[in-house]
Write a protein that holds these residues in place. Structure first.
Motif, mmCIF file in Angstrom:
data_model
loop_
_atom_site.group_PDB
_atom_site.id
_atom_site.type_symbol
_atom_site.label_atom_id
_atom_site.label_comp_id
_atom_site.label_asym_id
_atom_site.label_seq_id
_atom_site.Cartn_x
_atom_site.Cartn_y
_atom_site.Cartn_z
ATOM 1 N N SER A 207 0.815 -1.217 0.000
ATOM 2 C CA SER A 207 0.000 0.000 0.000
ATOM 3 C C SER A 207 0.848 1.267 0.000
ATOM 4 C CB SER A 207 -0.943 0.008 1.208
ATOM 5 O OG SER A 207 -0.204 -0.017 2.419
ATOM 6 N N GLY A 230 -6.541 0.303 -0.988
ATOM 7 C CA GLY A 230 -7.128 1.542 -1.469
ATOM 8 C C GLY A 230 -6.203 2.735 -1.380
ATOM 9 N N ARG A 233 -3.527 5.242 -4.685
ATOM 10 C CA ARG A 233 -4.427 6.239 -5.273
ATOM 11 C C ARG A 233 -4.144 6.550 -6.736
ATOM 12 N NH1 ARG A 233 -1.253 9.004 -1.444
ATOM 13 N NH2 ARG A 233 0.335 10.378 -2.352
ATOM 14 N N ASP A 250 -12.989 -2.984 1.380
ATOM 15 C CA ASP A 250 -13.786 -1.778 1.174
ATOM 16 C C ASP A 250 -12.935 -0.633 0.646
ATOM 17 O OD1 ASP A 250 -16.086 -3.039 2.020
ATOM 18 O OD2 ASP A 250 -15.851 -2.421 4.114
ATOM 19 N N SER A 251 -11.671 -0.616 1.028
ATOM 20 C CA SER A 251 -10.800 0.494 0.625
ATOM 21 C C SER A 251 -10.596 0.552 -0.886
ATOM 22 C CB SER A 251 -9.443 0.376 1.324
ATOM 23 O OG SER A 251 -8.734 -0.781 0.862
ATOM 24 N N LEU A 252 -10.828 -0.568 -1.573
ATOM 25 C CA LEU A 252 -10.659 -0.584 -3.022
ATOM 26 C C LEU A 252 -11.555 0.454 -3.698
ATOM 27 C CD1 LEU A 252 -9.266 -2.365 -5.347
ATOM 28 C CD2 LEU A 252 -11.490 -3.478 -5.520
ATOM 29 N N CYS A 253 -12.678 0.745 -3.076
ATOM 30 C CA CYS A 253 -13.666 1.648 -3.680
ATOM 31 C C CYS A 253 -13.237 3.108 -3.649
ATOM 32 C CB CYS A 253 -15.002 1.492 -2.968
ATOM 33 S SG CYS A 253 -15.622 -0.206 -2.975
ATOM 34 N N SER A 254 -12.108 3.409 -3.052
ATOM 35 C CA SER A 254 -11.612 4.789 -3.013
ATOM 36 C C SER A 254 -10.642 5.090 -4.146
ATOM 37 C CB SER A 254 -10.933 5.064 -1.665
ATOM 38 O OG SER A 254 -9.790 4.223 -1.503
ATOM 39 N N LEU A 255 -10.422 4.118 -5.047
ATOM 40 C CA LEU A 255 -9.464 4.309 -6.144
ATOM 41 C C LEU A 255 -10.141 5.070 -7.286
ATOM 42 C CD1 LEU A 255 -7.807 0.753 -6.162
ATOM 43 C CD2 LEU A 255 -6.958 2.849 -5.107
ATOM 44 N N LEU A 278 -16.504 3.986 -7.466
ATOM 45 C CA LEU A 278 -15.408 3.944 -8.440
ATOM 46 C C LEU A 278 -15.837 4.693 -9.708
ATOM 47 C CD1 LEU A 278 -14.357 0.196 -7.999
ATOM 48 C CD2 LEU A 278 -13.020 2.197 -7.320
#
Length: 650
Positions: A207, A230, A233, A250-255, A278
């Protein structure tokens, strides 16, 4: 002169390899700059070894070049050269001596390349038969590009963290099970290609790679992604297909910069609730998972595949399918859907929708049958043989000018779409009442690792060529069976259980048995599929097939036993076939070595002066693929080549 001989004469840059051909044919090879096939798109120049080996096809190679050539077999230096030595002298001592000499040359070659890299900042040690990373690599502190692809490296040393200037790192096609925490120190890294290994987890430190834009983790054994994923960035392209993912962090959705996300061939049961965040996502591949429903979908999606899941419906949320105004193509085949979301077919940019293998209710079929429900861009709707009879007359009346319907024999998993095409005008036709086609030839087009149908556009252009001819080629009419493995299992051939492999065989046999002529065609994994089931064909066209997955970078994570099982099954498929098997490859030594694994007395091998695995794409761009395929089909049905018009067309 037979058509085959005439064709070879017309392609001056190729050569036919067969049991009767000399072992060292004289081939004209043009050495032009290119890209290394294993790392296409990574920014690495084509391997020096590849160019030297291409030249070796034309000129008598020096012992040094011969030695390099054996390294590129990727079986490890001792095995490749030692086997030959034992055959000549019959002694283990000589085998060990030659192996030692070769290892020394490999070390010398690596030192030379490392020395050059100190001034260029780029180091390509791909396909050098390495089992470990040479320690000299870590002395190049300002190294920007490093490729170790296609070796047999088991462990990545912690010293990798010393290369803090690295921008691109290629580790594809090795035997790595773990990645050290020190990879998190590569803060300048923009591209990471580590597909085709045996990774079971990733370190949390990944990360830290906040500049990473492209990342390929396909074909490993990952059950999860790190919670902090996530934080990457800058990520724009992420491929985690062919793993064992059950869920996503869940952090994947902040990309927000993510444009392309490939997740097909996993075991995903649901998506994060905030998946719709996304907003930059344009392409999403989720076929071959275990999804029963989907959460919010990103509203800017253009291409979406949810095929071969367990979907029963789409819930009520802002990201419903019918609200995706940018959507151009959606694949929903192989699910349990009874309804089509209202308004989906009317989306302004939607061009194609594939619904085969769903138990669609009458209301859904009414919607599909009503031209007033179709959007202005809609051109293709895919339905299966059970759905076809329910189509209403107005749909068929419009299909010649607006929509093209095709049918599919759908079952448990995999995609089997049979497209019956009129060979004279290229128009789709309504199936006869008994479901029997009038064509005597079937082309089986196997999909490759991305898990989507291939060859459709090419075969349409072949049909257009036939339609433009007069009488010479009118007998070349054919139906097409598109076969796809969305689970990225290599058609089940690497699995310990024969269930999936037999499933594909049964479904293929159910269709191929109805035709006098069966031509199987495929590229890479698709070519392997054509060879696996060659016993069901009368002809095979295999472009750059994968035979020995232990030396491939794109492969399933089934390990050494699975890769060996796959090879045995491919060889068995060819060995048991009476078909005319034509294998086409470029001059890249890796692909040539794959073809050498096949029984040479049973194949016709054509080699082109293209140092890339993407031979079919190269031939297509050069305008040579259509006449090549058309010629093979004409030969299959014995079209006379004596007329001027037929000769010009081929």
């Amino acid at each position: 002169m037979s058509w085959r001989a005439g064709y070879v004469g017309a392609v001056s840059s190729g050569v036919v390899w067969s049991a009767a051909a000399p072992k060292s044919p004289k081939v004209v090879v043009r050495k032009s700059p290119g890209w290394h096939p294993l790392v296409a798109g990574c920014g690495f120049p084509q391997s020096r070894c590849g160019r030297e080996l291409s030249a070796a096809l034309t000129f008598q190679p020096s012992p040094f070049l011969q030695l390099i050539g054996r390294h590129r077999m990727a079986f490890g230096p001792a095995r490749a050269l030692g086997t030959q030595a034992a055959g000549q002298d019959g002694g283990d001592a000589r085998e060990e001596e030659v192996a030692t000499e070769e290892e020394a040359v490999t070390a010398k070659q690596a030192r030379i390349k490392v020395s050059i890299a100190k001034s260029t900042g780029r180091l390509d040690l791909s396909e050098c038969g390495l089992t470990s990373v040479p320690p000299e690599v870590f002395d190049v502190s300002d190294l920007r590009d490093l490729s170790l692809a296609g070796n047999r490296i088991w462990e990545l040393p912690r010293e990798i963290g010393q290369l803090t200037c690295l921008e691109r790192l290629v580790l594809a096609g090795n035997l790595l099970k773990v990645v050290p925490d020190e990879i998190g120190k590569l803060m300048q890294l923009e591209g990471l290609w580590i597909h085709g290994n045996l990774l079971e987890m990733l370190p949390d430190s990944i990360s830290n790679l906040t500049r990473l834009a492209k990342c390929s983790l396909a074909g490993n054994r990952l059950a999860a992604l790190p919670p902090g994923f996530g934080l990457l960035r800058s990520l724009q392209q992420l491929d985690v297909s062919g793993n064992q993912l059950v869920s996503l962090p869940d952090s994947l959705c902040s990309l927000q910069d993510l444009r392309v996300l490939s997740l097909h061939g996993n075991q995903l049961r649901d998506l994060p609730k905030s998946f719709g965040d996304l907003l930059g996502l344009e392409e999403l591949s989720l076929q071959g998972n275990c999804l029963t429903t989907v959460a919010d979908l990103p509203r800017n999606l253009r291409n979406l595949s949810l095929a071969d899941n367990l979907l029963t419906c789409f819930g009520s949320h802002p990201g419903r399918l019918e609200n995706l105004m940018e959507l151009k193509s959606v694949s929903l085949y192989g699910n349990q859907l009874q309804d089509v979301p209202p308004g989906l077919l009317a989306l302004p940019k939607l061009k194609s929708i594939w619904l085969e293998g769903n138990p669609l209710a009458e209301d859904a079929m009414d919607q599909i049958s009503s031209p007033s429900q179709w959007g202005p861009s809609l051109k293709s709707v895919g339905l299966d043989q059970n759905q076809f009879p329910v189509l209403k007359a107005q749909a068929w009346q419009q299909s010649g000018t607006v929509l093209k319907f095709s049918k599919c024999s759908q079952s448990t998993y995999g995609y089997f779409k049979l497209a019956s095409v009129d060979g004279h005008n290229g128009a789709a036709r309504q199936p006869s009442s008994n479901g029997v086609s009038t064509a005597s030839m079937l082309v089986v087009a196997f999909g490759s690792a991305p898990g989507v149908p291939n060859w459709g556009g090419l075969l349409k252009r072949v049909q257009s060529k036939i339609a433009a001819s007069e009488e010479d080629l009118r007998s070349v009419t054919f139906d097409t069976l598109f076969v796809v493995d969305p689970k990225r299992s290599w058609y089940g051939a690497s699995e310990s259980d024969d269930g999936m492999l037999n499933h594909y065989r049964r479904n293929l046999q159910a269709v191929t048995s109805r035709y006098d002529h069966v031509v199987m065609i495929g590229d890479s994994m698709g070519a392997s599929g054509a060879l696996l089931f060659a016993s069901l064909a009368t002809s095979v066209l295999a472009f750059c097939p994968q035979v020995d997955l232990s030396s491939s970078s794109i492969r399933p994570a089934s390990g050494q036993e699975g890769w060996a099982r796959f090879k045995d099954r491919v060889l068995e498929g060819v060995g048991q076939s009476s078909a005319s098997v034509t294998v086409l490859s470029g001059s890249w030594e890796h692909d040539m070595e794959q073809v050498r694994q096949l029984p040479q007395e049973q194949i016709n091998w054509k080699v082109f002066h293209v140092d890339t695995h993407r031979l079919a794409i190269h031939l297509e761009n050069a305008g040579r693929l259509v006449p090549l395929v058309l010629g093979a089909l004409a030969e299959e049905v014995k079209v006379p080549s004596g007329t001027t018009r037929a000769a010009n067309m081929l």
